[in-house]
Design a protein around this motif. Structure first.
Motif, PDB file in Angstrom:
ATOM      1  N   TRP A 152      -5.311  -5.297  -3.329  1.00 34.95           N
ATOM      2  CA  TRP A 152      -4.312  -5.794  -2.390  1.00 34.95           C
ATOM      3  C   TRP A 152      -4.884  -5.870  -0.979  1.00 34.95           C
ATOM      4  O   TRP A 152      -4.639  -6.824  -0.246  1.00 34.95           O
ATOM      5  CB  TRP A 152      -3.069  -4.914  -2.416  1.00 34.95           C
ATOM      6  N   GLN A 153      -5.638  -4.850  -0.600  1.00 39.77           N
ATOM      7  CA  GLN A 153      -6.244  -4.863   0.730  1.00 39.77           C
ATOM      8  C   GLN A 153      -7.235  -6.015   0.861  1.00 39.77           C
ATOM      9  O   GLN A 153      -7.360  -6.612   1.922  1.00 39.77           O
ATOM     10  CB  GLN A 153      -6.904  -3.520   1.025  1.00 39.77           C
ATOM     11  N   SER A 154      -7.904  -6.348  -0.218  1.00 37.32           N
ATOM     12  CA  SER A 154      -8.820  -7.484  -0.206  1.00 37.32           C
ATOM     13  C   SER A 154      -8.050  -8.796  -0.056  1.00 37.32           C
ATOM     14  O   SER A 154      -8.516  -9.719   0.620  1.00 37.32           O
ATOM     15  CB  SER A 154      -9.644  -7.512  -1.489  1.00 37.32           C
ATOM     16  N   PHE A 155      -6.862  -8.879  -0.652  1.00 34.67           N
ATOM     17  CA  PHE A 155      -6.037 -10.088  -0.531  1.00 34.67           C
ATOM     18  C   PHE A 155      -5.655 -10.366   0.919  1.00 34.67           C
ATOM     19  O   PHE A 155      -5.499 -11.493   1.318  1.00 34.67           O
ATOM     20  CB  PHE A 155      -4.749  -9.969  -1.349  1.00 34.67           C
ATOM     21  N   GLY A 156      -5.488  -9.316   1.707  1.00 31.18           N
ATOM     22  CA  GLY A 156      -5.054  -9.479   3.082  1.00 31.18           C
ATOM     23  C   GLY A 156      -6.150  -9.918   4.039  1.00 31.18           C
ATOM     24  O   GLY A 156      -5.879 -10.167   5.206  1.00 31.18           O
ATOM     25  N   LYS A 157      -7.367  -9.996   3.569  1.00 30.71           N
ATOM     26  CA  LYS A 157      -8.480 -10.378   4.442  1.00 30.71           C
ATOM     27  C   LYS A 157      -8.724 -11.867   4.406  1.00 30.71           C
ATOM     28  O   LYS A 157      -8.491 -12.527   3.390  1.00 30.71           O
ATOM     29  CB  LYS A 157      -9.744  -9.633   4.012  1.00 30.71           C
ATOM     30  N   LEU A 158      -9.228 -12.393   5.507  1.00 25.01           N
ATOM     31  CA  LEU A 158      -9.546 -13.819   5.582  1.00 25.01           C
ATOM     32  C   LEU A 158     -10.640 -14.162   4.578  1.00 25.01           C
ATOM     33  O   LEU A 158     -10.563 -15.163   3.881  1.00 25.01           O
ATOM     34  CB  LEU A 158      -9.989 -14.182   7.004  1.00 25.01           C
ATOM     35  N   GLN A 208      10.748   3.967 -10.636  1.00 22.11           N
ATOM     36  CA  GLN A 208      11.552   3.193  -9.686  1.00 22.11           C
ATOM     37  C   GLN A 208      10.647   2.476  -8.684  1.00 22.11           C
ATOM     38  O   GLN A 208      10.838   1.289  -8.388  1.00 22.11           O
ATOM     39  CB  GLN A 208      12.514   4.121  -8.946  1.00 22.11           C
ATOM     40  N   LEU A 209       9.653   3.183  -8.157  1.00 22.58           N
ATOM     41  CA  LEU A 209       8.710   2.575  -7.211  1.00 22.58           C
ATOM     42  C   LEU A 209       7.901   1.464  -7.867  1.00 22.58           C
ATOM     43  O   LEU A 209       7.602   0.446  -7.242  1.00 22.58           O
ATOM     44  CB  LEU A 209       7.779   3.649  -6.639  1.00 22.58           C
ATOM     45  N   ASN A 210       7.551   1.664  -9.137  1.00 25.48           N
ATOM     46  CA  ASN A 210       6.818   0.636  -9.871  1.00 25.48           C
ATOM     47  C   ASN A 210       7.661  -0.628 -10.033  1.00 25.48           C
ATOM     48  O   ASN A 210       7.144  -1.745  -9.930  1.00 25.48           O
ATOM     49  CB  ASN A 210       6.361   1.173 -11.231  1.00 25.48           C
ATOM     50  N   SER A 211       8.956  -0.459 -10.258  1.00 30.92           N
ATOM     51  CA  SER A 211       9.853  -1.616 -10.346  1.00 30.92           C
ATOM     52  C   SER A 211       9.907  -2.360  -9.008  1.00 30.92           C
ATOM     53  O   SER A 211       9.890  -3.595  -8.975  1.00 30.92           O
ATOM     54  CB  SER A 211      11.259  -1.183 -10.738  1.00 30.92           C
ATOM     55  N   GLU A 212       9.964  -1.615  -7.909  1.00 27.15           N
ATOM     56  CA  GLU A 212       9.946  -2.236  -6.580  1.00 27.15           C
ATOM     57  C   GLU A 212       8.638  -2.989  -6.355  1.00 27.15           C
ATOM     58  O   GLU A 212       8.636  -4.095  -5.809  1.00 27.15           O
ATOM     59  CB  GLU A 212      10.116  -1.169  -5.495  1.00 27.15           C
ATOM     60  N   LEU A 213       7.540  -2.391  -6.793  1.00 32.36           N
ATOM     61  CA  LEU A 213       6.234  -3.038  -6.666  1.00 32.36           C
ATOM     62  C   LEU A 213       6.202  -4.356  -7.434  1.00 32.36           C
ATOM     63  O   LEU A 213       5.718  -5.370  -6.925  1.00 32.36           O
ATOM     64  CB  LEU A 213       5.128  -2.108  -7.161  1.00 32.36           C
ATOM     65  N   ASN A 214       6.739  -4.354  -8.641  1.00 34.42           N
ATOM     66  CA  ASN A 214       6.781  -5.588  -9.441  1.00 34.42           C
ATOM     67  C   ASN A 214       7.628  -6.658  -8.764  1.00 34.42           C
ATOM     68  O   ASN A 214       7.271  -7.841  -8.794  1.00 34.42           O
ATOM     69  CB  ASN A 214       7.305  -5.302 -10.846  1.00 34.42           C
ATOM     70  N   GLU A 228      -5.123   3.495 -11.575  1.00 30.71           N
ATOM     71  CA  GLU A 228      -4.672   2.098 -11.497  1.00 30.71           C
ATOM     72  C   GLU A 228      -4.033   1.792 -10.145  1.00 30.71           C
ATOM     73  O   GLU A 228      -4.195   0.691  -9.616  1.00 30.71           O
ATOM     74  CB  GLU A 228      -3.702   1.779 -12.632  1.00 30.71           C
ATOM     75  N   ALA A 229      -3.331   2.757  -9.573  1.00 33.31           N
ATOM     76  CA  ALA A 229      -2.750   2.550  -8.240  1.00 33.31           C
ATOM     77  C   ALA A 229      -3.860   2.384  -7.202  1.00 33.31           C
ATOM     78  O   ALA A 229      -3.772   1.533  -6.312  1.00 33.31           O
ATOM     79  CB  ALA A 229      -1.827   3.708  -7.869  1.00 33.31           C
ATOM     80  N   ALA A 230      -4.923   3.175  -7.327  1.00 29.35           N
ATOM     81  CA  ALA A 230      -6.058   3.046  -6.398  1.00 29.35           C
ATOM     82  C   ALA A 230      -6.752   1.695  -6.564  1.00 29.35           C
ATOM     83  O   ALA A 230      -7.127   1.055  -5.574  1.00 29.35           O
ATOM     84  CB  ALA A 230      -7.048   4.190  -6.620  1.00 29.35           C
ATOM     85  N   ASP A 231      -6.920   1.251  -7.809  1.00 26.10           N
ATOM     86  CA  ASP A 231      -7.525  -0.066  -8.060  1.00 26.10           C
ATOM     87  C   ASP A 231      -6.665  -1.180  -7.480  1.00 26.10           C
ATOM     88  O   ASP A 231      -7.172  -2.107  -6.847  1.00 26.10           O
ATOM     89  CB  ASP A 231      -7.714  -0.301  -9.561  1.00 26.10           C
ATOM     90  N   ALA A 232      -5.356  -1.097  -7.697  1.00 26.82           N
ATOM     91  CA  ALA A 232      -4.441  -2.115  -7.182  1.00 26.82           C
ATOM     92  C   ALA A 232      -4.450  -2.121  -5.653  1.00 26.82           C
ATOM     93  O   ALA A 232      -4.420  -3.190  -5.032  1.00 26.82           O
ATOM     94  CB  ALA A 232      -3.022  -1.867  -7.710  1.00 26.82           C
ATOM     95  N   LEU A 233      -4.525  -0.952  -5.049  1.00 30.76           N
ATOM     96  CA  LEU A 233      -4.567  -0.853  -3.593  1.00 30.76           C
ATOM     97  C   LEU A 233      -5.821  -1.534  -3.036  1.00 30.76           C
ATOM     98  O   LEU A 233      -5.750  -2.290  -2.070  1.00 30.76           O
ATOM     99  CB  LEU A 233      -4.527   0.615  -3.158  1.00 30.76           C
ATOM    100  N   PRO A 271       0.807  -1.220   0.000  1.00 26.36           N
ATOM    101  CA  PRO A 271       0.000   0.000   0.000  1.00 26.36           C
ATOM    102  C   PRO A 271       0.841   1.272   0.000  1.00 26.36           C
ATOM    103  O   PRO A 271       0.507   2.243  -0.678  1.00 26.36           O
ATOM    104  CB  PRO A 271      -0.834  -0.121   1.284  1.00 26.36           C
ATOM    105  N   GLU A 272       1.944   1.246   0.741  1.00 25.01           N
ATOM    106  CA  GLU A 272       2.828   2.411   0.768  1.00 25.01           C
ATOM    107  C   GLU A 272       3.447   2.658  -0.617  1.00 25.01           C
ATOM    108  O   GLU A 272       3.538   3.802  -1.067  1.00 25.01           O
ATOM    109  CB  GLU A 272       3.922   2.184   1.807  1.00 25.01           C
ATOM    110  N   LEU A 273       3.860   1.588  -1.285  1.00 26.40           N
ATOM    111  CA  LEU A 273       4.422   1.734  -2.638  1.00 26.40           C
ATOM    112  C   LEU A 273       3.382   2.303  -3.597  1.00 26.40           C
ATOM    113  O   LEU A 273       3.684   3.209  -4.385  1.00 26.40           O
ATOM    114  CB  LEU A 273       4.922   0.388  -3.162  1.00 26.40           C
ATOM    115  N   LEU A 274       2.156   1.786  -3.541  1.00 31.95           N
ATOM    116  CA  LEU A 274       1.102   2.268  -4.436  1.00 31.95           C
ATOM    117  C   LEU A 274       0.776   3.733  -4.173  1.00 31.95           C
ATOM    118  O   LEU A 274       0.618   4.523  -5.116  1.00 31.95           O
ATOM    119  CB  LEU A 274      -0.148   1.393  -4.302  1.00 31.95           C
ATOM    120  N   ASN A 275       0.694   4.107  -2.894  1.00 31.11           N
ATOM    121  CA  ASN A 275       0.437   5.511  -2.566  1.00 31.11           C
ATOM    122  C   ASN A 275       1.588   6.409  -3.000  1.00 31.11           C
ATOM    123  O   ASN A 275       1.362   7.522  -3.480  1.00 31.11           O
ATOM    124  CB  ASN A 275       0.173   5.666  -1.064  1.00 31.11           C
ATOM    125  N   SER A 276       2.816   5.910  -2.879  1.00 30.80           N
ATOM    126  CA  SER A 276       3.989   6.695  -3.312  1.00 30.80           C
ATOM    127  C   SER A 276       4.020   6.855  -4.822  1.00 30.80           C
ATOM    128  O   SER A 276       4.405   7.908  -5.326  1.00 30.80           O
ATOM    129  CB  SER A 276       5.276   6.029  -2.827  1.00 30.80           C
TER     130      SER A 276
END
Length: 125
Positions: free
Chosen positions: A115-121, A57-63, A107-112, A37-42
């Motif tokens: 990702w937050q949904s992935f972290g839920k049970l 650069q941040l996108n490369s880190e995200l990948n 797209e960053a908001a969509d990905a965020l 989430p921090e990478l996407l917001n950045s």
């Protein structure tokens, strides 16, 4: 002789143990990597500021983070959710390369959200 009740309770306990262990490993893996989430917001902030080099650069880190975690996500979530996230990451990368502020932020908001949904049970549909 072991009774059927003990065997049943043992099997149920084993299934619950495996279930809990898997989700603990998933949560630890997702939280121990760089903060997605921090990478996407950045990335969004860099796009808004017009700093496309930093956004790239941040996108490369995200990948890199995604490649390390995609197999855990693949096991737990449906093919559709997995594919949508991969497509969103690909569209985000293209938007950053084209220096498109609106698309990058969208797209960053969509990905965020995904990702937050992935972290839920129990993820949202």
């Amino acid at each position: 002789m072991i009774s059927n009740k003990r065997i049943t309770l043992g099997l149920i306990g084993l299934v619950v143990l495996i279930f809990v262990a898997y989700f603990l490993i998933l949560q630890l893996s997702l939280s121990s990597t760089k903060n997605v989430p921090e990478l996407l917001n950045s990335i969004s902030s860099s796009a808004i500021d017009g700093d496309w080099q930093k956004a790239s650069q941040l996108n490369s880190e995200l990948n890199d983070v995604w490649k390390k975690n995609e197999y855990l996500i693949m096991i737990n979530y449906s093919e559709a959710e997995f594919s949508v996230f991969e497509q969103t990451i690909a569209r985000l990368e293209a938007a950053v390369k084209q220096n498109e502020e609106y698309e990058t932020v969208k797209e960053a908001a969509d990905a965020l959200s995904l990702w937050q949904s992935f972290g839920k049970l129990v993820p949202k549909p």
